[in-house]
Every structure is written in C-alpha cells, then in structure tokens.
Motif scaffolding. Structure first.
Motif, PDB file in Angstrom:
ATOM      1  N   MET A 276      12.822   7.685  -7.668  1.00 35.26           N
ATOM      2  CA  MET A 276      13.512   7.270  -8.574  1.00 35.26           C
ATOM      3  C   MET A 276      15.010   7.468  -8.745  1.00 35.26           C
ATOM      4  N   ARG A 277      15.529   8.657  -8.202  1.00 31.52           N
ATOM      5  CA  ARG A 277      16.916   8.766  -8.088  1.00 31.52           C
ATOM      6  C   ARG A 277      17.698   7.739  -7.083  1.00 31.52           C
ATOM      7  N   ALA A 278      16.803   7.242  -5.842  1.00 29.91           N
ATOM      8  CA  ALA A 278      17.553   6.518  -4.911  1.00 29.91           C
ATOM      9  C   ALA A 278      17.440   5.201  -5.675  1.00 29.91           C
ATOM     10  N   ALA A 279      16.548   4.870  -6.579  1.00 30.08           N
ATOM     11  CA  ALA A 279      16.636   3.533  -7.406  1.00 30.08           C
ATOM     12  C   ALA A 279      17.556   3.450  -7.966  1.00 30.08           C
ATOM     13  N   HIS A 280      17.871   4.314  -8.819  1.00 32.74           N
ATOM     14  CA  HIS A 280      18.897   4.508  -9.919  1.00 32.74           C
ATOM     15  C   HIS A 280      20.481   4.313  -9.270  1.00 32.74           C
ATOM     16  N   SER A 281      20.702   5.017  -8.021  1.00 30.88           N
ATOM     17  CA  SER A 281      21.834   5.055  -7.391  1.00 30.88           C
ATOM     18  C   SER A 281      22.070   4.024  -6.500  1.00 30.88           C
ATOM     19  N   GLY A 282      21.179   3.225  -6.039  1.00 30.04           N
ATOM     20  CA  GLY A 282      21.265   2.290  -5.058  1.00 30.04           C
ATOM     21  C   GLY A 282      21.340   2.705  -3.563  1.00 30.04           C
ATOM     22  N   ALA A 283      20.944   4.109  -3.437  1.00 30.17           N
ATOM     23  CA  ALA A 283      20.795   4.656  -2.026  1.00 30.17           C
ATOM     24  C   ALA A 283      19.499   3.990  -1.296  1.00 30.17           C
ATOM     25  N   HIS A 284      19.746   3.910  -0.039  1.00 30.48           N
ATOM     26  CA  HIS A 284      18.658   3.275   0.675  1.00 30.48           C
ATOM     27  C   HIS A 284      17.556   4.560   1.310  1.00 30.48           C
ATOM     28  N   LEU A 285      16.429   4.423   1.027  1.00 25.88           N
ATOM     29  CA  LEU A 285      15.508   5.476   1.320  1.00 25.88           C
ATOM     30  C   LEU A 285      14.514   5.112   2.606  1.00 25.88           C
ATOM     31  N   VAL A 286      14.519   5.944   3.550  1.00 21.94           N
ATOM     32  CA  VAL A 286      13.755   5.736   4.853  1.00 21.94           C
ATOM     33  C   VAL A 286      12.822   6.482   5.038  1.00 21.94           C
ATOM     34  N   ILE A 287      11.676   6.452   5.027  1.00 15.22           N
ATOM     35  CA  ILE A 287      10.487   7.442   5.034  1.00 15.22           C
ATOM     36  C   ILE A 287       9.659   7.220   6.199  1.00 15.22           C
ATOM     37  N   SER A 288       9.466   8.371   7.091  1.00 17.63           N
ATOM     38  CA  SER A 288       8.599   8.305   8.161  1.00 17.63           C
ATOM     39  C   SER A 288       7.433   9.409   7.731  1.00 17.63           C
ATOM     40  N   THR A 289       6.162   8.765   8.163  1.00 21.67           N
ATOM     41  CA  THR A 289       5.039   9.368   7.693  1.00 21.67           C
ATOM     42  C   THR A 289       4.049   9.138   8.495  1.00 21.67           C
ATOM     43  N   SER A 290       2.732   9.766   8.028  1.00 24.96           N
ATOM     44  CA  SER A 290       1.585   9.532   9.049  1.00 24.96           C
ATOM     45  C   SER A 290       0.712   8.540   8.387  1.00 24.96           C
ATOM     46  N   VAL A 291      -0.580   7.947   9.349  1.00 25.10           N
ATOM     47  CA  VAL A 291      -1.472   7.209   8.546  1.00 25.10           C
ATOM     48  C   VAL A 291      -2.344   7.921   7.471  1.00 25.10           C
ATOM     49  N   ASP A 292      -2.675   9.291   7.608  1.00 18.70           N
ATOM     50  CA  ASP A 292      -3.294   9.990   6.539  1.00 18.70           C
ATOM     51  C   ASP A 292      -2.654  10.212   5.501  1.00 18.70           C
ATOM     52  N   ALA A 293      -1.329  10.310   5.325  1.00 19.87           N
ATOM     53  CA  ALA A 293      -0.452  10.305   4.034  1.00 19.87           C
ATOM     54  C   ALA A 293       0.157   9.001   3.644  1.00 19.87           C
ATOM     55  N   LEU A 294      -0.146   8.049   4.235  1.00 19.95           N
ATOM     56  CA  LEU A 294       0.580   6.635   3.865  1.00 19.95           C
ATOM     57  C   LEU A 294       0.186   6.193   2.494  1.00 19.95           C
TER      58      LEU A 294
END
Length: 328
Positions: free
Chosen positions: A90-108
């Motif tokens: 939510m904060r990234a959307a409001h500020s215009g920041a770019h969010l890059v998330i690395s995760t696993s198949v289990d948590a996708l």
C-alpha cells in the motif's frame, strides 16, 4: 519479522529524478549472501544503496525514506509478515516506489494475494541474472536517469541477461500494435455474422441473437495434454507459448467453474514462474486476464479470463470448428 502494527510507520520519499539524480535503493533480506549480491549489482548500475539489512530492520526504528526502489526477499511468510507485506504494498503504491519481491513457489500465492496495489515485480526463486533483469526493468520505467557508461563486457553481459525479456517484448509489442489498430482493445472486431441483427426501425443497438459458448472443458484439457506431450519427444523450448497455454488453462477452468491460483497458472504456462508472472502481468494490462479476490479470504487472489477474453476464446473455437480432441 516484527508485528504488523509498526508497518504504519513506513514512509517513502517522493520520486523526483528529472534532474538526472540516480535512484536510491533499499535491500531487505535475511540471507547475507543475497544482500551482498544485490548491493554489488545495484552499485554496478551506478545507484545508491540507502539501506541494506535483514527483513526485521524494515519495521525497526523511526519512520524514514526507503528510496525509490525496495528489494524484499521473503521465501516464507507468517501471519505477521503477511500483514506487513500488505502495508508495504500500500505504501509503495501511494509513494510511487518500485517494489521487487523475491519469494518461493510455496509462498507465491500468499505474496500475490498481499500485493494488489503497487504492481510489484515478483520473482520466484530467482537467479542473480533475473534479479539484474528486474533492476533493469525498473530503470527502464524511470526517465532521465544518468547511468555509468557501459564497457563492451558490460554490454555483452546485459545482452545475455535481457535476451529472454527481449523475446517477450517483441510479442507484447505486436499485441500493443493490434490493440491500437482495433480501437485500443486486445481483441479483433469482425464484421457482424449470421449471429447478429442490425439496427431495427426503432434504432435499437446491434445485439447478438445467440452467445457463443466455450467448448466442453474435457476437450480443452485434452488439447492441453496433447500440447504437453510434445515435450516428451522434443525440446520443450521449441514450443514455448505461455500466453496460449495460459488462455487454454483458464478457458477450461471457466467452463469447469473452477478457480485458478497464480501458482497453478504458472505451472500451466510451461515456463519458469518468474517468466510466467511477467506474462500474467502483461496479459492483465492487455485486458485478457483479471485478478479475482477470494471473498472468503482477502489474503488470497485468483486469476481468471475477462469476459471479453472468454468471448474471444469461444469465437476462436467456433471459427476453427473444433468439436473433438483431434486438434492439437
């Protein structure tokens, strides 16, 4: 990760880089080697690392700016981190920041369910090159950035890393051209056929006399099975067509009145999950797919065909005259 109550303290600086100042990046990952790799790659791109630490530091201390890009590594999630990720999205959307998330198949599925506002890049068990590609995609979105001059070795490395993205871009460019040629839609509008009636004497709008129906799901599943059998005898990369495999899987699911998770759809696409997520994102932007929230659990979301895409698939099967599982 700390409890979600501290997430309200997130604060981001506004993105103002028209003057050519390089972006600042924050890195949050519990794996030390991953933090160091990201720091090296971000520094090599000529960008400034604002923060680099374990995930717990994301919620620690006083409110502060985290920069224009946040790299977050979360291969597993608990209830507190799910809430924290939702706030970060939510904060990234409001500020215009770019969010890059690395995760696993289990948590996708959990990560995808939490991130419905900032349109983050989600990477699944990414290699180092895939993380560099993600950074490159962020840079491509920011105008007027001054990057350091690349030498020949840098250029060759970048070319190898972006080769896969380039192939996707070529197909998406054609899709974009088709949309512009047909009034901004991803669908081609043909002249009315026998299933239509023109305007009446009263000026009624053009309407369909009969709505095209999707084929039986058994038929679509058989087509999918036949397509998958090719990989048994040939290199699967020869026939990689994730967009069509995604459309086929969702067509069958719609006919079955079944919901499709993002993890399941990535598997059905026949390409690595990170590549599949790029296709899902672009096809959503093109109006082919839509995100469907789970009414019983707001932390979960599914992917489905839009009504226009379902209509287009029904038209395709009607036009090809497919009535048996002989077409592969």
């Amino acid at each position: 990760m700390s409890g979600p109550e501290n997430c309200s303290d997130f604060a981001y600086g506004q993105v103002h880089d028209a003057g050519g100042l390089s972006m600042t990046v924050s890195i949050f990952a519990d794996r030390p080697h991953l933090r160091e790799e990201l720091r090296e790659d971000i520094g090599a791109a000529g960008l400034h690392v604002r923060e680099c630490g374990p995930v717990a530091e994301l919620l620690a201390g006083k409110p502060r700016s985290l920069g224009e890009v946040i790299f977050l590594d979360c291969p597993s999630l608990d209830a507190a981190s799910l809430a924290a990720l939702s706030r970060l999205d939510m904060r990234a959307a409001h500020s215009g920041a770019h969010l890059v998330i690395s995760t696993s198949v289990d948590a996708l599925d959990d990560v995808f369910g939490c991130c419905d506002q900032s349109n983050p890049q989600i990477l699944v068990d990414p290699s180092r090159s895939e993380r560099v590609i993600a950074l490159g995609r962020v840079l491509a979105l920011r105008p007027n950035l001054r990057l350091r001059e690349l030498n020949e070795e840098d250029r060759l490395t970048l070319l190898r890393l972006t080769e896969q993205v380039g192939r996707i871009a070529e197909r998406l460019e054609k899709l974009h051209a088709d949309r512009k040629a047909h009034g901004g839609s991803a669908f081609r509008l043909e002249s009315p056929g026998n299933g239509y009636h023109g305007e009446t004497a009263h000026g009624d709008r053009l309407v369909r006399s009969a709505r095209l129906e999707l084929p039986e799901p058994r038929l679509v599943r058989e087509i999918i099975r036949h397509r998958q059998l090719r990989a048994k005898f040939f290199d699967g990369d020869l026939f990689a067509d994730p967009a069509w495999d995604i459309l086929l899987d969702l067509t069958a699911a719609r006919a079955e009145h079944a919901r499709v998770s993002v993890t399941s759809l990535c598997i059905a696409s026949g390409v690595p999950p990170t590549t599949a997520l790029r296709w899902i994102g672009q096809m959503t932007s093109a109006g082919l797919l839509k995100r469907v929230e789970d009414p019983a659990d707001r932390r979960r979301a599914f992917i489905a065909l839009t009504d226009q895409a379902a209509e287009a698939m029904a038209g395709y099967f009607a036009e090809t005259g497919v009535r048996s599982a002989e077409l592969v």
